[in-house]
Design a protein around this motif. Structure first.
Motif, mmCIF file in Angstrom:
data_model
loop_
_atom_site.group_PDB
_atom_site.id
_atom_site.type_symbol
_atom_site.label_atom_id
_atom_site.label_comp_id
_atom_site.label_asym_id
_atom_site.label_seq_id
_atom_site.Cartn_x
_atom_site.Cartn_y
_atom_site.Cartn_z
ATOM 1 N N VAL A 1 0.942 -1.233 0.174
ATOM 2 C CA VAL A 1 0.028 0.061 -0.328
ATOM 3 C C VAL A 1 0.911 1.250 0.056
ATOM 4 C CG1 VAL A 1 -1.607 1.350 1.444
ATOM 5 C CG2 VAL A 1 -2.007 -1.154 1.052
ATOM 6 N N THR A 2 2.000 1.261 0.869
ATOM 7 C CA THR A 2 3.006 2.330 0.938
ATOM 8 C C THR A 2 3.511 2.557 -0.506
ATOM 9 O OG1 THR A 2 3.040 1.638 3.156
ATOM 10 C CG2 THR A 2 4.746 3.292 2.419
ATOM 11 N N TYR A 3 4.013 1.745 -0.922
ATOM 12 C CA TYR A 3 4.537 1.983 -2.271
ATOM 13 C C TYR A 3 3.670 2.161 -3.259
ATOM 14 C CZ TYR A 3 8.614 -0.867 -0.476
ATOM 15 O OH TYR A 3 9.692 -1.509 0.229
ATOM 16 N N GLY A 4 2.548 1.724 -3.344
ATOM 17 C CA GLY A 4 1.454 2.062 -4.406
ATOM 18 C C GLY A 4 1.260 3.393 -4.115
ATOM 19 N N MET A 5 0.813 3.841 -2.974
ATOM 20 C CA MET A 5 0.637 5.296 -2.878
ATOM 21 C C MET A 5 1.650 6.401 -3.404
ATOM 22 S SD MET A 5 0.152 7.036 0.853
ATOM 23 C CE MET A 5 1.992 7.572 0.859
ATOM 24 N N VAL A 6 2.839 5.778 -3.113
ATOM 25 C CA VAL A 6 3.985 6.645 -4.005
ATOM 26 C C VAL A 6 3.719 6.763 -5.501
ATOM 27 C CG1 VAL A 6 6.458 7.090 -4.119
ATOM 28 C CG2 VAL A 6 5.270 6.435 -2.155
ATOM 29 N N VAL A 7 3.592 5.485 -5.847
ATOM 30 C CA VAL A 7 3.570 5.197 -7.511
ATOM 31 C C VAL A 7 2.354 5.826 -7.874
ATOM 32 C CG1 VAL A 7 3.437 3.597 -9.154
ATOM 33 C CG2 VAL A 7 4.878 3.043 -7.183
ATOM 34 N N LEU A 8 1.254 5.853 -7.202
ATOM 35 C CA LEU A 8 -0.177 6.513 -7.563
ATOM 36 C C LEU A 8 0.153 8.022 -7.727
ATOM 37 C CD1 LEU A 8 -3.166 5.824 -8.157
ATOM 38 C CD2 LEU A 8 -3.604 6.535 -6.257
ATOM 39 N N PHE A 9 0.887 8.577 -6.522
ATOM 40 C CA PHE A 9 0.974 9.984 -6.764
ATOM 41 C C PHE A 9 1.799 10.368 -8.058
ATOM 42 C CE2 PHE A 9 3.906 13.530 -5.357
ATOM 43 C CZ PHE A 9 3.089 14.577 -5.257
ATOM 44 N N TRP A 10 2.765 9.509 -8.389
ATOM 45 C CA TRP A 10 3.742 9.899 -9.458
ATOM 46 C C TRP A 10 2.734 9.793 -10.570
ATOM 47 C CZ3 TRP A 10 4.989 6.915 -13.890
ATOM 48 C CH2 TRP A 10 6.207 7.587 -14.816
ATOM 49 N N VAL A 11 1.902 8.817 -10.932
ATOM 50 C CA VAL A 11 0.971 8.756 -11.830
ATOM 51 C C VAL A 11 0.043 9.922 -12.086
ATOM 52 C CG1 VAL A 11 -0.869 7.234 -13.054
ATOM 53 C CG2 VAL A 11 1.197 6.148 -12.193
ATOM 54 N N ILE B 1 0.311 12.779 -10.924
ATOM 55 C CA ILE B 1 1.205 14.094 -11.398
ATOM 56 C C ILE B 1 1.549 14.009 -12.482
ATOM 57 C CG2 ILE B 1 3.432 15.466 -11.096
ATOM 58 C CD1 ILE B 1 1.536 15.921 -8.891
ATOM 59 N N GLN B 2 2.163 12.937 -13.266
ATOM 60 C CA GLN B 2 2.283 12.811 -14.613
ATOM 61 C C GLN B 2 1.065 13.212 -15.538
ATOM 62 O OE1 GLN B 2 5.335 12.349 -16.092
ATOM 63 N NE2 GLN B 2 6.012 12.213 -13.936
ATOM 64 N N VAL B 3 -0.203 12.423 -15.208
ATOM 65 C CA VAL B 3 -1.644 12.716 -16.070
ATOM 66 C C VAL B 3 -1.655 14.347 -15.922
ATOM 67 C CG1 VAL B 3 -3.868 12.412 -15.996
ATOM 68 C CG2 VAL B 3 -2.297 10.357 -15.704
ATOM 69 N N MET B 4 -1.658 14.843 -14.975
ATOM 70 C CA MET B 4 -1.948 16.310 -14.628
ATOM 71 C C MET B 4 -0.942 17.250 -15.383
ATOM 72 S SD MET B 4 -2.901 16.458 -10.888
ATOM 73 C CE MET B 4 -3.074 18.417 -10.571
ATOM 74 N N ASP B 5 0.243 16.663 -15.482
ATOM 75 C CA ASP B 5 1.299 17.446 -16.253
ATOM 76 C C ASP B 5 0.964 17.435 -17.931
ATOM 77 O OD1 ASP B 5 3.376 19.022 -16.589
ATOM 78 O OD2 ASP B 5 4.900 17.251 -16.584
ATOM 79 N N LYS B 6 0.621 16.199 -18.171
ATOM 80 C CA LYS B 6 0.317 15.884 -19.479
ATOM 81 C C LYS B 6 -0.953 16.807 -20.057
ATOM 82 C CE LYS B 6 3.661 13.327 -20.805
ATOM 83 N NZ LYS B 6 4.381 13.239 -19.734
ATOM 84 N N LEU C 1 3.670 27.094 -10.280
ATOM 85 C CA LEU C 1 4.052 27.110 -8.808
ATOM 86 C C LEU C 1 4.162 25.603 -8.223
ATOM 87 C CD1 LEU C 1 4.339 29.271 -6.325
ATOM 88 C CD2 LEU C 1 2.035 28.200 -5.670
ATOM 89 N N PHE C 2 3.114 24.769 -8.449
ATOM 90 C CA PHE C 2 3.147 23.406 -7.975
ATOM 91 C C PHE C 2 4.226 22.440 -8.650
ATOM 92 C CE2 PHE C 2 1.437 19.259 -7.031
ATOM 93 C CZ PHE C 2 0.981 19.534 -5.683
ATOM 94 N N LYS C 3 4.576 22.880 -9.973
ATOM 95 C CA LYS C 3 5.833 22.033 -10.503
ATOM 96 C C LYS C 3 7.208 22.176 -9.761
ATOM 97 C CE LYS C 3 4.523 21.758 -15.554
ATOM 98 N NZ LYS C 3 4.600 22.414 -16.749
ATOM 99 N N GLY C 4 7.445 23.653 -9.350
ATOM 100 C CA GLY C 4 8.321 23.887 -8.675
ATOM 101 C C GLY C 4 8.763 23.196 -7.360
ATOM 102 N N LEU C 5 7.407 22.678 -6.682
ATOM 103 C CA LEU C 5 7.367 22.148 -5.539
ATOM 104 C C LEU C 5 7.436 20.581 -5.545
ATOM 105 C CD1 LEU C 5 6.492 23.622 -3.112
ATOM 106 C CD2 LEU C 5 3.912 22.640 -3.275
ATOM 107 N N LEU C 6 7.688 20.056 -6.801
ATOM 108 C CA LEU C 6 7.478 18.473 -6.899
ATOM 109 C C LEU C 6 8.870 17.979 -6.102
ATOM 110 C CD1 LEU C 6 5.823 18.135 -10.235
ATOM 111 C CD2 LEU C 6 4.773 17.589 -7.981
ATOM 112 N N VAL C 7 10.012 18.319 -6.658
ATOM 113 C CA VAL C 7 11.183 18.089 -6.064
ATOM 114 C C VAL C 7 11.599 18.028 -4.624
ATOM 115 C CG1 VAL C 7 13.662 18.074 -6.190
ATOM 116 C CG2 VAL C 7 12.601 18.053 -8.246
ATOM 117 N N PRO C 8 11.056 19.380 -4.049
ATOM 118 C CA PRO C 8 11.006 19.589 -2.665
ATOM 119 C C PRO C 8 9.745 18.326 -1.763
ATOM 120 C CG PRO C 8 10.857 21.616 -3.555
ATOM 121 C CD PRO C 8 10.965 20.513 -4.728
#
Lengths: 353, 293
Positions: A12-22, A24-29, A36-43
């Motif tokens: 569940v923990t790993y899945g949550m992180v991967v889901l977050f990545w997905v 963000i990728q979808v939102m980005d595309k 502002l939020f893009k600059g926040l992703l690495v932090p």
């Protein structure tokens, strides 16, 4: 917990992180991400890594550390130093970044070990103040450190650039005291951040659910009992402390490669940063890695999302912090919550009947 | 003479640290919590004096009285609102609310006064002391600081040893449960401790800002951390320990600023702290606590 339950929890923990990545990728595309939020992703990834690694010290080992930013600082500077040093020898930025990550983790880990040997003899608040002191010392020393390189090799100084005594033709100043390191390639991306977060989780979760992890937790729960059944206290304490430091160093390298100028200022690596990370850990739940990630991400995003409120955002942040802690930990609030929950459950049952 | 003058101003800085450290050490001894917001109470005291003396043009003494009153109310209120509900919770939870209160005070000050440094007019208006035919000048602020610290130490020691509420404070710090069984109102005792600590922070604020007259919302945080270091250095929970720790710390800081490097003075102070704690893990005057199995 049975083995299966642990596996599900970890997944569940790993899945949550991967889901977050997905997400963000979808939102980005689809163009839903503000700059502002893009600059926040690495932090976001960096703070999550820091929170998980500090949780290893505070939640699993049970020792309060207020010097986490110091280890991050060590990692950031050694990593950025390597990346800048090898600019001509290794042209590939990706490869240099990778090498920097390893070096940053190793340097911070070694320092964690060196500092841990004397420090871990202390207990509780004394340990906390000494780790805070170490963090401040590291920050102050890097602030007066000057390193340059010319044809003859490296030059070090604690005063200024002229006292480096370098050859004027070939000399390049790499670390400029309070001005820090400039010109590090900004190679850190959100995907790399997420990968490092997954790596951190993998290391920490596997450690916790191993024989070593159980030994570490037994020291937290009862040191004397653990000692009496033959657990080597010093060894396991040092192991947990230096792994935690190494992961913080890695997060520091990530941070260094997301900025063009890296300075050891109080804002970046002061004790306030260490305290901030501790806040994530405590609010996320001691020993709960998933909680640390959620708390780190929410509390990092919160002040930025409140930016529209300008001057009031940090005020709101402070109030949220106080209210959340009182609501989370006060015995009265816990009692109130359980009464409300049982009423709700009772109510739901009646509806079913 | 240079050394002597650095030394005396170090003692004076140390005296301020000692007054702040008293607040930390008393609260820690009695409530077993690190009050991270203590440093920011100093800053609030400084701003109250600044408003009354510089903005409204009232006499400094009135400013100090108002600051002491305001800080006492503030200390007792934060204890009631943010710390008391967590009395039975883990010490980490209280640490986090204390950090929250610290952020809160800093940001309120930021909203009201802005982030530009304010010029603080010294509350001490006496002439400087000139010794040895002009070779050594000791500022009146320095003298007043050292004398106030001595008076506060004597008064506080007398208060704790001679009065009923002082004895109650000692009893609560020894064993909270047993004290409450003996009929001591633990909540009231802790509130009084916070009141005294915060009042002292206001005085420390007046003295600190008189010596270093630049006032910002973050003025209190570094002296707060240093004073906490001083309290640990001298043995947390011990009142003479706070005095010794504070003065040693102040002298080391000033001498290393003068003779080694002003950028490294903090690092040197913290390094000395680490060495002391490694040799004496509970500070100079700290009691050794034996662990029971």
């Amino acid at each position: 917990m049975t083995k299966n339950k642990v596996r599900i929890q970890n997944a569940v923990t790993y899945g949550m992180v991967v889901l977050f990545w997905v997400v963000i990728q979808v939102m980005d595309k689809t163009g839903h991400l503000t700059s502002l939020f893009k600059g926040l992703l690495v932090p976001l990834c960096m703070y999550a890594i820091l929170a998980v690694s500090l949780n290893l010290t505070v939640g699993i080992l049970g020792e309060l550390s207020l010097g986490h930013a110091g280890f991050m600082c060590l990692g950031a500077f050694s990593g950025a130093f390597l990346t800048n040093c090898l600019e001509t020898a290794v042209p590939s930025v990706g490869l240099r970044f990778f090498m920097a990550l390893i070096l940053g983790a190793v340097v911070a880990g070694v320092f964690g070990l060196l500092i841990g040997i004397p420090v871990l003899r202390l207990k509780g608040d004394y340990l906390a103040i000494v780790t805070l002191a170490f963090g401040e010392i590291i920050k102050n020393l890097i602030n007066v450190l000057y390193v340059g390189r010319d044809a003859a090799g490296f030059h070090f100084s604690m005063k200024d650039t002229t006292s480096l005594g370098m050859d004027k033709e070939t000399g390049v100043v790499l670390i400029k005291g309070a001005q820090g390191i400039t010109g590090t390639p900004r190679a850190a991306t959100f995907t790399i951040g997420i990968l490092l977060l997954l790596l951190t989780l993998f290391i920490v979760l596997n450690l916790i659910h191993s024989r070593t992890g159980r030994a570490i937790m037994s020291i937290r729960d009862n040191r004397i009992a653990a000692e009496s059944i033959g657990i080597n206290i010093t060894k396991y304490k040092l192991m947990a402390f230096s792994i935690s430091a190494a992961l913080a160093g890695m997060a520091g390298v990530l941070y260094a490669h997301s900025l063009s100028t890296l300075q050891a200022s109080s804002n970046n690596f002061g004790y306030n940063k260490s305290i901030l990370i501790l806040v994530f850990v405590v609010l996320g739940g001691l020993g709960n890695m998933r909680g640390s990630i959620i708390a780190a991400m929410l509390l990092t995003a919160l002040p930025e999302l409140l930016r529209g409120l300008n001057d009031y955002r940090m005020l709101i942040y402070a109030i949220v912090l106080i209210v959340m802690t009182v609501f989370n930990s006060s015995p009265k609030a816990i009692e109130l919550r359980s009464v409300v929950m049982s009423r709700l459950r009772g109510g739901a049952k009646k509806e079913v009947a | 003479m240079g050394f002597l003058s650095y030394f005396i101003s170090g003692v004076s800085l140390g005296a301020v640290y000692a007054i702040i450290a008293l607040g930390y050490t008393m609260v820690y001894g009695i409530a077993r919590m690190l009050n991270f917001a203590h440093g920011d109470i100093i800053m609030v005291g400084g701003f109250v004096i600044f408003t009354i003396v510089s903005t409204l043009g009232m006499p400094p003494l009135l400013g100090i009285i108002a600051a002491v009153a305001a800080c006492t109310v503030l200390g007792v209120t934060t204890e009631r609102v943010a710390y008391r509900p967590l009395r039975e919770a883990s010490s980490l939870a209280v640490l986090i609310t204390a950090i929250g209160v610290s952020y809160l005070l800093q940001n309120i000050a930021l909203l009201v006064f802005g982030s530009n440094p304010r010029q603080f007019t010294s509350v001490v208006t006496l002439p400087n002391l000139v010794l040895a035919g002009g070779a050594l000048t000791i500022s009146s602020t320095t003298i007043v600081t050292i004398i106030s610290c001595i008076i506060i130490m004597i008064a506080l020691t007398a208060f704790i040893n001679k009065t009923k509420i002082g004895q109650a404070m000692l009893a609560v710090s020894e064993d909270r449960g047993a004290a409450s069984l003996m009929g001591i109102d633990v909540n009231k005792t802790i509130a009084v401790t916070f009141a005294i600590g915060s009042a002292l922070a206001a005085i420390a604020g007046a003295l600190l800002c008189s010596a270093y007259p630049s006032l910002t919302p973050y003025t209190g945080s570094m002296p707060g951390i240093k004073a906490f270091t001083a309290a640990v250095f001298g043995g947390i929970g011990s009142i003479p320990g706070a005095l010794i720790g504070g003065v040693i710390l102040g002298v080391i800081e000033n001498l290393s600023k003068a003779y080694i490097s002003s950028q490294l003075s903090d690092a040197i102070v913290f390094a000395v702290l680490i060495i002391v704690l490694l040799v004496r893990p509970t500070g100079i005057l700290g009691r050794k606590i034996n662990e029971k199995v």
